[in-house]
Write an enzyme that holds these catalytic residues in place. Structure first.
Site, short mmCIF file in Angstrom:
data_model
loop_
_atom_site.label_atom_id
_atom_site.label_comp_id
_atom_site.label_asym_id
_atom_site.label_seq_id
_atom_site.Cartn_x
_atom_site.Cartn_y
_atom_site.Cartn_z
N ASN A 296 -19.29 -37.14 -13.35
CA ASN A 296 -19.84 -37.72 -14.58
C ASN A 296 -21.30 -37.29 -14.69
O ASN A 296 -22.01 -37.22 -13.68
CB ASN A 296 -19.74 -39.25 -14.55
CG ASN A 296 -20.65 -39.91 -15.59
OD1 ASN A 296 -21.82 -40.16 -15.32
ND2 ASN A 296 -20.11 -40.18 -16.74
N THR A 322 -17.26 -37.56 -19.35
CA THR A 322 -18.24 -38.56 -19.81
C THR A 322 -17.55 -39.92 -19.83
O THR A 322 -16.33 -40.00 -19.93
CB THR A 322 -18.77 -38.25 -21.23
OG1 THR A 322 -17.71 -38.43 -22.18
CG2 THR A 322 -19.32 -36.84 -21.32
N GLU A 323 -18.36 -40.97 -19.74
CA GLU A 323 -17.80 -42.31 -19.71
C GLU A 323 -17.09 -42.68 -21.01
O GLU A 323 -16.29 -43.61 -21.05
CB GLU A 323 -18.88 -43.36 -19.40
CG GLU A 323 -20.03 -43.42 -20.37
CD GLU A 323 -21.21 -42.57 -19.94
OE1 GLU A 323 -22.35 -43.00 -20.20
OE2 GLU A 323 -21.01 -41.49 -19.35
N LEU A 324 -17.37 -41.93 -22.08
CA LEU A 324 -16.72 -42.22 -23.36
C LEU A 324 -15.29 -41.72 -23.42
O LEU A 324 -14.58 -42.00 -24.38
CB LEU A 324 -17.52 -41.61 -24.51
CG LEU A 324 -18.80 -42.33 -24.97
CD1 LEU A 324 -18.55 -43.79 -25.25
CD2 LEU A 324 -19.95 -42.16 -24.03
#
Length: 522
Positions: A296, A322-324
């Site tokens: 990440n 990505t955290e999304l």
């Protein structure tokens, strides 16, 4: 069949005084700007709605007037529950001035909270946040003095400490997609992210509330492919068709097909990073990459690692996320942060955090704003200015390895000539301080869980050893006492095996990362 299509002004009129309104957003990705503008205008014209509770997971805005800044009026908002408020400076000002109640909680907790609310569960039970400022024994995530109710509770299960982030009912969910048919079935094919539109809609419906969907296009009923529908029409009460300028794919881009997954762009066309301190840090951080791993990248200096991966041609050796919810490709930076170019997959926001929270990340690369002798890190509060943690707490607490990336001081003038580093003018702000303003990452908790932690700067590399920040590498040309110790508020431990940072990363051209990574293949 009820006509679900209404104007933005009609949607604004549905929001009542005291309502709890939740929003999908990531910068401006997924944010219903047209509906927000209508609510702002209604308040300015009529004084209603008043005393709203607003909730959103990610930062929401463009650092100017869009996003949550539309609601930055005393009287309009009573309470904000969010993961990050840094992109909406006017809303941040209300918090600084103690004009509203505010809770700044871990983004991944909020992303998974809507499912718990939908299922009438008590809330999110997790270890995320233990030892940080959201721990109720420290600050409980409260961001302004007038904030008094406890939303986070310390509980014990089978002899272990956990945090309970409490559920609350939802009156209105404002979600966003690309196309709705006349029945309300919503696709998200032009969006850069899926976010948590489905669980938010379910949370509102099961709370007895309503769901408003902003889209760009309207389709005839029953003409959308069922597998393309991300939120069923049965869960959507009203549809607002937005103007293009109020339906941005990101805070900086109206629409890029390579972000939506509709095409692949030549990554060689991305501009190279300037040869400066940020590039040096990104290169040294990238040396921690291992093939066949999932990583990440955070915002700021760490997102430069994605650019280095592209420059050095190693993106195929690992999976950047990505955290999304993006997998593969190269994460975007700047105003497009959160999305990615040429992704292999885009999954739901809450599903990504399930994976992250369970330790799925092999490594994370995060920003370095303020650090103390015990390795505590602060990225969420600076003096009276509060911005919140975003996904930082979830990610840093649960990744198998953590690499913090940032300059040693703020604003220093540096030169990198002939492989040597020279500090021309020292920065105005020291980032390695005796006591952090807020604990966003607990060095003590990391030591208890045996997490390897690195702190990479342009002048040296630190690690955590026996609970203390320890210098293990120094840049060529840097004077230990003057350029490192003199630029810190405390004297770190100095490793008995202090080494020089790799000289080759301080040259304008590098080109060695792929070879280094292949040598690490098992």
């Amino acid at each position: 069949m009820m006509n679900k299509v209404i104007t933005a002004d009609q949607a604004a009129a549905l929001v009542k005084d005291g309502d709890t309104v939740i929003w999908t957003t990531a910068g401006l990705a997924g944010f219903s700007e047209e509906v927000a503008i209508a609510i702002e205008n209604r308040f300015k014209e009529t004084g209603t709605p008043r005393n709203l509770t607003l909730a959103h997971d990610c930062g929401c805005g463009d650092l100017k007037t869009r996003g949550m800044s539309h609601f930055a009026y005393e009287g309009l908002v009573k309470r904000l529950v969010s993961g990050h408020i840094g992109q909406a400076p006017q809303m941040g000002q209300l918090i600084y001035d103690d004009k509203i109640e505010a809770y700044l909680l871990p983004q991944g907790v909020l992303a998974t909270l809507w499912r718990q609310i939908a299922g009438k569960k008590p809330g999110v039970i997790t270890k995320v946040g233990l030892g940080t400022y959201v721990d109720p024994r420290i600050e409980g995530g409260k961001a302004s003095p007038c904030t008094t109710e406890d939303l986070v509770k310390l509980i014990e299960i089978e002899g272990e400490e956990w945090l309970l982030y409490k559920s609350f009912p939802v009156d209105v969910a404002v979600i966003r997609g690309s196309t709705c048919d006349e029945n309300g079935n919503m696709t998200m094919d032009r969006e850069g992210l899926l976010l948590e539109a489905l669980p938010m809609a379910q949370a509102a419906k099961n709370s007895g509330g309503i769901v408003i969907a902003q889209v760009e296009y309207l389709a005839q009923a029953n003409t959308l492919h069922p597998k393309q529908v991300k939120v069923p029409g049965a869960l959507i009460d009203y549809i607002v068709v937005a103007k293009p300028e109020n339906h941005m794919q990101t805070a900086g881009t109206y629409y890029n097909p390579a972000i939506a997954g509709d095409s692949k762009m030549p990554l060689a066309g991305l501009p190279a990073m300037p040869f400066d301190a940020r590039k040096i840090i990104a290169r040294r951080g990238a040396m921690e990459l291992i093939p066949n791993t999932i990583i990440n990248l955070g915002i700021g200096v760490p997102d430069g690692i994605g650019r280095i991966a592209s420059e050095e041609g190693i993106a195929d050796l690992l999976t950047m996320t990505t955290e999304l919810g993006t997998y593969g490709g190269v994460p975007c930076s700047g105003s497009d942060f959160g999305c990615a170019y040429n992704t292999e997959a885009i999954i739901e926001h809450e599903a990504q955090f399930d994976f992250y929270d369970g330790g799925g990340l092999d490594a994370t690369f995060l920003g370095l704003a303020q650090t103390d002798p015990e390795g505590n890190l602060n990225v969420s509060k600076f003096g009276t200015k509060v911005v919140g943690p975003g996904g930082f707490i979830n990610i840093s607490q649960n990744s198998k390895k953590i690499v913090f990336c940032g300059t040693l001081t703020n604003g220093a003038e540096m030169s990198f000539d002939n492989g040597k580093v020279t500090v021309i003018k020292e920065g105005k702000t020291k980032k390695f301080v005796n006591k952090v303003d807020q604990i966003t990452f607990s060095g003590k908790y990391a030591q208890q869980t045996n997490k390897p932690v690195l702190f990479v700067t342009e002048r040296g590399v630190f690690t955590l050893e026996e609970g203390l920040l320890t210098l293990i590498e120094i840049a060529p040309g840097i004077d230990l006492e003057k350029d490192i110790i003199g630029a810190m508020e405390f004297r770190p431990r100095i490793s008995d095996n202090l080494q020089e940072m790799p000289a080759e990363i301080f040259q304008e051209q590098w080109g060695q990362l792929r070879e280094l990574m292949i040598a690490k293949k098992k």
